[in-house]
Design a protein around this motif. Structure first.
Motif, PDB file in Angstrom:
ATOM      1  N   ALA A   6      -5.324   6.832  -7.882  1.00 40.13           N
ATOM      2  CA  ALA A   6      -4.142   6.257  -8.526  1.00 40.13           C
ATOM      3  C   ALA A   6      -3.765   4.928  -7.868  1.00 40.13           C
ATOM      4  N   GLN A   7      -3.851   4.882  -6.536  1.00 40.37           N
ATOM      5  CA  GLN A   7      -3.537   3.641  -5.823  1.00 40.37           C
ATOM      6  C   GLN A   7      -4.460   2.503  -6.254  1.00 40.37           C
ATOM      7  N   VAL A   8      -5.743   2.800  -6.346  1.00 37.59           N
ATOM      8  CA  VAL A   8      -6.714   1.775  -6.731  1.00 37.59           C
ATOM      9  C   VAL A   8      -6.370   1.214  -8.111  1.00 37.59           C
ATOM     10  N   LEU A   9      -6.066   2.093  -9.043  1.00 36.86           N
ATOM     11  CA  LEU A   9      -5.733   1.646 -10.402  1.00 36.86           C
ATOM     12  C   LEU A   9      -4.475   0.775 -10.399  1.00 36.86           C
ATOM     13  N   VAL A  10      -3.474   1.209  -9.653  1.00 35.22           N
ATOM     14  CA  VAL A  10      -2.228   0.437  -9.595  1.00 35.22           C
ATOM     15  C   VAL A  10      -2.486  -0.936  -8.979  1.00 35.22           C
ATOM     16  N   HIS A  11      -3.216  -0.973  -7.865  1.00 31.99           N
ATOM     17  CA  HIS A  11      -3.461  -2.261  -7.192  1.00 31.99           C
ATOM     18  C   HIS A  11      -4.303  -3.202  -8.051  1.00 31.99           C
ATOM     19  N   LEU A  12      -5.281  -2.664  -8.777  1.00 32.67           N
ATOM     20  CA  LEU A  12      -6.093  -3.533  -9.637  1.00 32.67           C
ATOM     21  C   LEU A  12      -5.257  -4.080 -10.788  1.00 32.67           C
ATOM     22  N   HIS A  13      -4.324  -3.296 -11.297  1.00 31.70           N
ATOM     23  CA  HIS A  13      -3.415  -3.827 -12.318  1.00 31.70           C
ATOM     24  C   HIS A  13      -2.453  -4.844 -11.728  1.00 31.70           C
ATOM     25  N   ARG A  14      -2.250  -4.790 -10.416  1.00 31.00           N
ATOM     26  CA  ARG A  14      -1.453  -5.806  -9.725  1.00 31.00           C
ATOM     27  C   ARG A  14      -2.312  -7.026  -9.376  1.00 31.00           C
ATOM     28  N   ASN A  15      -3.590  -6.972  -9.763  1.00 31.83           N
ATOM     29  CA  ASN A  15      -4.550  -8.034  -9.436  1.00 31.83           C
ATOM     30  C   ASN A  15      -4.721  -8.204  -7.930  1.00 31.83           C
ATOM     31  N   ASP A  16      -4.642  -7.080  -7.218  1.00 28.33           N
ATOM     32  CA  ASP A  16      -4.781  -7.115  -5.758  1.00 28.33           C
ATOM     33  C   ASP A  16      -6.001  -6.286  -5.352  1.00 28.33           C
ATOM     34  N   PHE A  17      -7.149  -6.906  -5.453  1.00 30.21           N
ATOM     35  CA  PHE A  17      -8.404  -6.216  -5.113  1.00 30.21           C
ATOM     36  C   PHE A  17      -8.432  -5.822  -3.634  1.00 30.21           C
ATOM     37  N   VAL A  18      -7.903  -6.675  -2.778  1.00 32.52           N
ATOM     38  CA  VAL A  18      -7.935  -6.405  -1.338  1.00 32.52           C
ATOM     39  C   VAL A  18      -7.181  -5.121  -1.011  1.00 32.52           C
ATOM     40  N   ALA A  19      -6.005  -4.943  -1.615  1.00 34.18           N
ATOM     41  CA  ALA A  19      -5.219  -3.726  -1.373  1.00 34.18           C
ATOM     42  C   ALA A  19      -5.937  -2.498  -1.907  1.00 34.18           C
ATOM     43  N   ALA A  20      -6.578  -2.634  -3.082  1.00 30.19           N
ATOM     44  CA  ALA A  20      -7.315  -1.514  -3.658  1.00 30.19           C
ATOM     45  C   ALA A  20      -8.470  -1.107  -2.753  1.00 30.19           C
ATOM     46  N   ASP A  21      -9.200  -2.099  -2.271  1.00 29.66           N
ATOM     47  CA  ASP A  21     -10.324  -1.853  -1.374  1.00 29.66           C
ATOM     48  C   ASP A  21      -9.852  -1.194  -0.075  1.00 29.66           C
ATOM     49  N   LYS A  22      -8.708  -1.648   0.431  1.00 27.29           N
ATOM     50  CA  LYS A  22      -8.154  -1.102   1.667  1.00 27.29           C
ATOM     51  C   LYS A  22      -7.825   0.383   1.514  1.00 27.29           C
ATOM     52  N   CYS A  23      -7.299   0.772   0.339  1.00 25.50           N
ATOM     53  CA  CYS A  23      -6.960   2.182   0.102  1.00 25.50           C
ATOM     54  C   CYS A  23      -8.193   3.073   0.218  1.00 25.50           C
ATOM     55  N   VAL A  24      -9.306   2.597  -0.326  1.00 26.40           N
ATOM     56  CA  VAL A  24     -10.545   3.369  -0.247  1.00 26.40           C
ATOM     57  C   VAL A  24     -11.050   3.415   1.186  1.00 26.40           C
ATOM     58  N   ARG A  25     -11.032   2.275   1.852  1.00 25.71           N
ATOM     59  CA  ARG A  25     -11.490   2.232   3.250  1.00 25.71           C
ATOM     60  C   ARG A  25     -10.697   3.209   4.125  1.00 25.71           C
ATOM     61  N   GLU A  26      -9.374   3.202   3.951  1.00 28.17           N
ATOM     62  CA  GLU A  26      -8.536   4.084   4.765  1.00 28.17           C
ATOM     63  C   GLU A  26      -8.800   5.551   4.448  1.00 28.17           C
ATOM     64  N   SER A  27      -9.195   5.828   3.217  1.00 27.58           N
ATOM     65  CA  SER A  27      -9.419   7.220   2.815  1.00 27.58           C
ATOM     66  C   SER A  27     -10.712   7.794   3.382  1.00 27.58           C
ATOM     67  N   TYR A  28     -11.603   6.937   3.894  1.00 26.24           N
ATOM     68  CA  TYR A  28     -12.828   7.461   4.512  1.00 26.24           C
ATOM     69  C   TYR A  28     -12.509   8.384   5.685  1.00 26.24           C
ATOM     70  N   SER A  29     -11.337   8.221   6.282  1.00 23.14           N
ATOM     71  CA  SER A  29     -10.965   9.074   7.416  1.00 23.14           C
ATOM     72  C   SER A  29     -10.504  10.459   6.973  1.00 23.14           C
ATOM     73  N   LEU A  30     -10.283  10.645   5.661  1.00 22.78           N
ATOM     74  CA  LEU A  30      -9.856  11.954   5.156  1.00 22.78           C
ATOM     75  C   LEU A  30     -11.059  12.899   5.105  1.00 22.78           C
ATOM     76  N   PRO A  31     -10.928  14.098   5.652  1.00 23.28           N
ATOM     77  CA  PRO A  31     -12.056  15.042   5.616  1.00 23.28           C
ATOM     78  C   PRO A  31     -12.545  15.293   4.202  1.00 23.28           C
ATOM     79  N   GLY A  32     -13.847  15.042   3.984  1.00 21.79           N
ATOM     80  CA  GLY A  32     -14.453  15.338   2.694  1.00 21.79           C
ATOM     81  C   GLY A  32     -14.408  14.218   1.683  1.00 21.79           C
TER      82      GLY A  32
END
Length: 279
Positions: free
Chosen positions: A168-194
């Motif tokens: 959901a965050q990625v979709l919201v950030h891309l609609h905000r035209n903020d690719f960097v924020a969207a990418d950051k959300c995914v990067r930070e989620s790598y620390s989540l188990p699984g």
């Protein structure tokens, strides 16, 4: 004196019920407010009932005012859970009339639960607020609410829900035209188990790659996959309406699909792109 007040409150309560049964809601509201004046214990409940009479009269702003007042008294009386549930009910009542007010009420209710360390209940109410913020196109606020919501689910170790919130965050950030924020959300989620290598993760990596490369076909495949189409309706709408920057380009030769998210099969070069850009 206490007996007098209790007796008067009881009589007004009976009168309110009689008026309510007779569908004389204005009089019922007045009786409930009189009951509240004399009550020492059930003051908040009587005021909330007055609000419900306003609801039956289709006077929603007045109804919400009474319920909010009741919720403050519930908190003062040491029953915050009751206050939060009242605010939640008020949010549902006002939602068809005013999404903005519903957001405010859900956020108030979430705050009450958060103060009581009831994080699951708080996160659920924040989720309601986040979806309405998306519907209102208040995307900056939606992004902030989603991050808070996701942090709460992380704190209670509900990681699968964190995965969905990342999407959901990625979709919201891309609609905000903020690719960097969207990418950051995914990067930070790598620390989540699984998360790393999960269907949600692969879909978002593929979506971000397609968006960054202005590959309209790749973005369309991910956004129209079952994984995104069956999200909550407000986020599903973000997915199907997402456009790549600059209008995008359509590839003449479609790559064979890979996995459940509609992503293309990764070549050695693709692997290198992921390593350099997302992982």
């Amino acid at each position: 004196m206490s007996f007098y007040f209790d007796s008067a409150a009881s009589e007004y309560a009976k009168a309110a019920v009689c008026f309510k049964n007779a569908k004389q809601f204005e009089q019922a509201k007045d009786a409930y407010l009189k009951e509240a004046e004399y009550h020492t214990e059930n003051k908040a409940l009587a005021i909330e009932q007055a609000g419900m009479m306003m609801k039956d009269l289709k006077k929603m702003p007045e109804a919400i005012q009474y319920i909010e007042k009741a919720s403050m008294i519930y908190v003062e009386n040491g029953t915050p859970d009751t206050a939060a549930m009242a605010l939640d009910r008020a949010g549902k009542l006002i939602e068809p009339v005013s999404l903005e007010k519903a957001v405010d009420l859900y956020q108030q209710a979430a705050g009450v639960f958060e103060n009581e360390d009831r994080l699951r209940q708080s996160a659920e109410l924040l989720g309601k607020a986040s979806r309405l913020l998306v519907r209102l196109r208040r995307l900056d606020e939606a992004a902030t609410a989603l991050q808070k919501e996701k942090n709460m689910y992380k704190d209670i170790e509900n990681y699968p829900t964190c995965f969905k919130k990342t999407t959901a965050q990625v979709l919201v950030h891309l609609h905000r035209n903020d690719f960097v924020a969207a990418d950051k959300c995914v990067r930070e989620s790598y620390s989540l188990p699984g998360y790393s290598g999960s269907e949600d993760c692969v879909a978002m990596e593929t979506l971000l790659q397609g968006y960054d490369e202005q590959d309209e076909d790749q973005v369309h495949r991910v956004c129209n996959s079952a994984l995104l189409k069956y999200m909550d309706n407000d986020y599903a709408k973000l997915a199907i309406s997402l456009k790549v920057p600059g209008g995008g380009v359509k590839k003449k030769t479609a790559k064979p699909p890979h996995g459940g998210a509609g992503a293309p099969a990764a070549s050695a070069e693709d692997d290198d792109d992921y390593e350099g850009g997302l992982c």
